[in-house]
Design an enzyme around this catalytic site. Sequence first.
Site, PDB file in Angstrom:
ATOM      1  N   THR A   1      17.709  12.553  24.386  1.00  0.00           N
ATOM      2  CA  THR A   1      18.207  11.338  25.014  1.00  0.00           C
ATOM      3  C   THR A   1      19.700  11.491  25.170  1.00  0.00           C
ATOM      4  O   THR A   1      20.403  11.801  24.220  1.00  0.00           O
ATOM      5  CB  THR A   1      17.930  10.094  24.163  1.00  0.00           C
ATOM      6  OG1 THR A   1      16.536   9.896  24.109  1.00  0.00           O
ATOM      7  CG2 THR A   1      18.566   8.862  24.796  1.00  0.00           C
TER       8      THR A   1
ATOM      9  N   THR B   1      21.452  10.716  16.719  1.00  0.00           N
ATOM     10  CA  THR B   1      20.167  10.997  16.068  1.00  0.00           C
ATOM     11  C   THR B   1      20.325  12.344  15.358  1.00  0.00           C
ATOM     12  O   THR B   1      20.740  12.371  14.200  1.00  0.00           O
ATOM     13  CB  THR B   1      18.991  11.012  17.080  1.00  0.00           C
ATOM     14  OG1 THR B   1      19.308  11.879  18.163  1.00  0.00           O
ATOM     15  CG2 THR B   1      18.704   9.613  17.588  1.00  0.00           C
TER      16      THR B   1
ATOM     17  N   LYS C   1      26.001  10.256  22.974  1.00  0.00           N
ATOM     18  CA  LYS C   1      25.121  11.018  22.091  1.00  0.00           C
ATOM     19  C   LYS C   1      24.336  12.009  22.956  1.00  0.00           C
ATOM     20  O   LYS C   1      24.051  11.734  24.123  1.00  0.00           O
ATOM     21  CB  LYS C   1      24.194  10.124  21.295  1.00  0.00           C
ATOM     22  CG  LYS C   1      22.985   9.646  22.068  1.00  0.00           C
ATOM     23  CD  LYS C   1      21.892   9.173  21.150  1.00  0.00           C
ATOM     24  CE  LYS C   1      21.314  10.304  20.331  1.00  0.00           C
ATOM     25  NZ  LYS C   1      20.476  11.245  21.104  1.00  0.00           N
TER      26      LYS C   1
ATOM     27  N   THR D   1       5.427  15.024  11.754  1.00  0.00           N
ATOM     28  CA  THR D   1       5.214  14.148  10.592  1.00  0.00           C
ATOM     29  C   THR D   1       5.590  14.837   9.293  1.00  0.00           C
ATOM     30  O   THR D   1       5.612  16.048   9.219  1.00  0.00           O
ATOM     31  CB  THR D   1       3.739  13.738  10.510  1.00  0.00           C
ATOM     32  OG1 THR D   1       2.954  14.924  10.564  1.00  0.00           O
ATOM     33  CG2 THR D   1       3.409  12.846  11.673  1.00  0.00           C
TER      34      THR D   1
ATOM     35  N   GLU E   1      20.758  21.536  20.785  1.00  0.00           N
ATOM     36  CA  GLU E   1      19.964  22.019  19.651  1.00  0.00           C
ATOM     37  C   GLU E   1      19.972  23.531  19.553  1.00  0.00           C
ATOM     38  O   GLU E   1      19.564  24.234  20.478  1.00  0.00           O
ATOM     39  CB  GLU E   1      18.552  21.496  19.775  1.00  0.00           C
ATOM     40  CG  GLU E   1      18.547  20.004  19.542  1.00  0.00           C
ATOM     41  CD  GLU E   1      17.171  19.418  19.659  1.00  0.00           C
ATOM     42  OE1 GLU E   1      16.371  19.967  20.402  1.00  0.00           O
ATOM     43  OE2 GLU E   1      16.939  18.412  18.991  1.00  0.00           O
TER      44      GLU E   1
ATOM     45  N   ASN F   1      12.491  22.481  17.449  1.00  0.00           N
ATOM     46  CA  ASN F   1      11.553  21.763  18.311  1.00  0.00           C
ATOM     47  C   ASN F   1      10.097  22.101  18.060  1.00  0.00           C
ATOM     48  O   ASN F   1       9.208  21.461  18.608  1.00  0.00           O
ATOM     49  CB  ASN F   1      11.912  21.992  19.775  1.00  0.00           C
ATOM     50  CG  ASN F   1      13.172  21.241  20.126  1.00  0.00           C
ATOM     51  OD1 ASN F   1      13.192  20.025  20.047  1.00  0.00           O
ATOM     52  ND2 ASN F   1      14.228  21.972  20.456  1.00  0.00           N
TER      53      ASN F   1
END
Lengths: 412, 412
Positions: free
Chosen positions: A202, A165, A191, A412, A285, A407
Site C-alpha cells: 500500500t 506497516t 508509507k 498466520t 521489501e 512475501n
Amino acid sequence: MTPDPIFASVTTIEAAAGGVTAPLGFRTGAVHCGIKPSSTALDLAVLAADGMATAAALFTTNLAQAAPVLVSQQHIERTGGRARAIVVNSGCANACTGVQGLADARTMAAETAAALGCVPEDVLVASTGVIGVALKMDRVVPGIRRAVAELSPGQGAQAARAIMTTDPFPKEHAVTVHTGRGSFRVGGMAKGSGMIEPNMATMLGFLTTDAAVPAPLLRQALQLSARDTFNAITVDGECSTNDSLFALASGAGGITIDEGTYPALVDGLLAVSRELAIGIVRGGEGATKVIAVTVAHARTIDEARQVARTIANSPLVKTAVHGADPNWGRIVAAAGRSGVRFDINRLTVHVGGTLLFEKGLPHDEAAPIAGRHLQGKTVQIDVNLGSGDAAATIWTCDLSAEYVRINGEYRT
Amino acid sequence: MTPDPIFASVTTIEAAAGGVTAPLGFRTGAVHCGIKPSSTALDLAVLAADGMATAAALFTTNLAQAAPVLVSQQHIERTGGRARAIVVNSGCANACTGVQGLADARTMAAETAAALGCVPEDVLVASTGVIGVALKMDRVVPGIRRAVAELSPGQGAQAARAIMTTDPFPKEHAVTVHTGRGSFRVGGMAKGSGMIEPNMATMLGFLTTDAAVPAPLLRQALQLSARDTFNAITVDGECSTNDSLFALASGAGGITIDEGTYPALVDGLLAVSRELAIGIVRGGEGATKVIAVTVAHARTIDEARQVARTIANSPLVKTAVHGADPNWGRIVAAAGRSGVRFDINRLTVHVGGTLLFEKGLPHDEAAPIAGRHLQGKTVQIDVNLGSGDAAATIWTCDLSAEYVRINGEYRT
C-alpha cells in the site's frame, strides 16, 4: 549588466525540518489504539488543518478499491475539494470488507468530524494493513478521540511512524519555496510497500502546504507532480486496493497561488514527493539498492515511460543488479519486449555512465567498470532509443532473496 | 442403438514413446563440438527429414531478434514453407552479434545444406545460450558435419539433451493420433528458460509429424496450438531474443491432412505442445511448483488471458504459492490491476477447488484446506469474473529464493 527582471521571480527551494507539520496551519495527533498486535506501536493518526483547507487526492486504479478509498473519493467529490482533516490507521486495510467496511470507514470520518466540530464530508480516510479483516471499531473510535485531543503542530514525525506497516523507516520531508512574491512551505509523509503483515503493498502519501491554493489548481499540481514521482516508482509492479495520495493547502502562510506562482507550487510538491517516493523504493521489501532507469530520445514521454517501466519491472534486470552483474543483455531484451518500436541499431545502454551496448553490439571490455558502479547503493541505468526527444525516469529497487522470504511466509 | 456415424470419425490420442523422431521420416544427430565449456556436454543437433518437409515457424516478438531468428524467418519466407532440416546449437545464442552473427547463422545453414545435399534456404537455424558472444565457427562447422554423418531415427532423446542450457531435465513427448481415416504421429522436443549461463530465457520448440500437411494449414495449426500452450506459459514475464517454435511435416506416414482431419492435427499438436510447455514451467529456474491459473466467465478470451497472465506474473502471488499461503487478497488485487473491467462483487476465487473469495468478502475459514492444496507440486487457481462466457488458462511456476540466487550470480 542590469539583472534581467525575469530572474527576480526565479524560484529557489531549500530543505526544511519536519514533515507534514512543517507548513503553517497543520497539526497531527498519533496514538496506539490496539489495531496492530504490538502493545505500543502507533497505529492511528489524525492530520488536521486549523481551519478549512482545500484538498485534492489521487486514488488507486485497482478495481478492488478499499472502503476508505471509496469514502474519501465520495467526500472530496461532494465538497468540491475541501477538507478539515485526514484520519489514517495502520494494521488493517479495511479492504474486501463489504458493507460493514464502508460503514466503518464512514464512522471513522464521522468520529473525527465530531471531535473537530465539522461535518463528516470534510474528513478524508485512509487505511493500510491486512485485507479481508474488519476494523476493531471499539478500539478505533476511542483512538480517534485521543488523537484529536492530542493534536499538536510538533507531532509530524509521530504521524509518519503511525502510518507505517512493515516500512523499515518513516518517510517525511519538507521544503521552503521562495518565489519573487514571497515564500511558502510544502511538507509530506508517506508509507511504502509493506506486504508481510498485510497482504499487499500500500502506498499512502500526504502532502501539505501553507500556501492558499484554489482546489482545481491544487488538483492539477498534484497530478503533475505525482506523474514523475509517486507514479514513477515500482517495487514489484503491484498496485494495491488502498493506494492514495492526498494534498491539503491551509493558506496559513499568507501567499496565494495564482498563474504566476503555480510553477513554484509544482516545484515544491515535486521536491517533497521525489524524496518520499525514492524513500519508498529504498525501503522496498528486501531492497538493497535504488535503481534509476532513465530512457531518453524516445518519440513520446509515454513511450519513454513504457520502456523504463518494463526494464524496472524485469525480474532478470532486478536480480542482475542485486548480483552487481552489468548484464546489458537483460536490459536490451526488456527494452525489446516493451511494446515500443525502435531501431535496435540506434539503441545505446549505459550503466553508471559506462557504455555497454551500441550499434547492436556489446562493449564487454567496459563491464568491470560498470560492475563496480553496481556494487554501490544507487544504480543508474541509461537507455537511449535514438528515435525522438522525449525522456522519463522510473525508480525501482533490486530483487533479493529476502523479498521472496518476506512475501513467501505464511500469513498466520 | 446404432452408433451415430459422427462417432466413427472421433479422434483419439494416445501417448507414444520418443520425441521428434517418433513420427516417421525424421532423423537426428547430436554431438559435442565444444561450444559449451564442458568437455562432454552435447551442444549441437541436426533434425532432418528424409525428404523435403513442409515447415512452419513462430518467432519471438522481441525487437532484439537474434541472427538465427532473422535467418530462419528469411528462409521460411523464401521457400514458402518447406524445409529439409533444422540445425540447433546450445551454449551461444548468437544474439547481439551484428553482421558477423548473421554471417555465422547463414554458414550454419549452408554447411548443413551441403552435408545433406539441399540448398541453404531449406535449412532453418536456432541457437540458445550466452548473448553478445560470437559463435566459435571453427568448432560449429565440423560439429555440423559430424551431426549429419550420425543422423539416425533413434536419436531423438540425444537431440533433446543437446538443446538444453540450464534446463534441469530434457523435454520430449510424442503421441499417436487415430482418426476415422487413419493414424499419424506427432512428436516434439523443447528447451525452457535457462538464464544462468546465458543472459536470458530462451524458449525453443520443435514439433514433427508424419502426416502430409500443406504449408498454410501447418502454419495455421501451429499458431492455434501454440496459443494455449507455448504462448500460455510464463516463468517471469520475460521474452527473449531467440524464442522460436518450429513444425515440420514429413508426409512419411501416408495420411494427408485436409479440412476433415485438420482438427485432429491441431489436437495432436496441442497434446504434444501442452506436455512440453508445462515441462518448461516445471523446469523453470528455482521452480518448485507448477501453477495453473484459469480465468473463466470473462467477456472475451483475450480478457481472460490478460487477467490470468497478470495473476501468473504477480511476484506476490508467486511468492505466496511458494510459501503455501492461500492468499486470495493478492489474487484479487492482481485481477483488479490487470486492466480488464469487471464487477468485484461478482468475482470468485478458488484455490485447489476451495472457495476463498465471493461477493467482495473472504472465506478465511476455508484457508487451511486451500493451504494443504498449496503444499503439493501442482497448484490450481480459478478466478471467475462473472461477466461473460470466455475462459483461458496460463501456466506459471512459483518464485523462490533459488530464482534470485540463479539470476543474481555474476556472469563471469
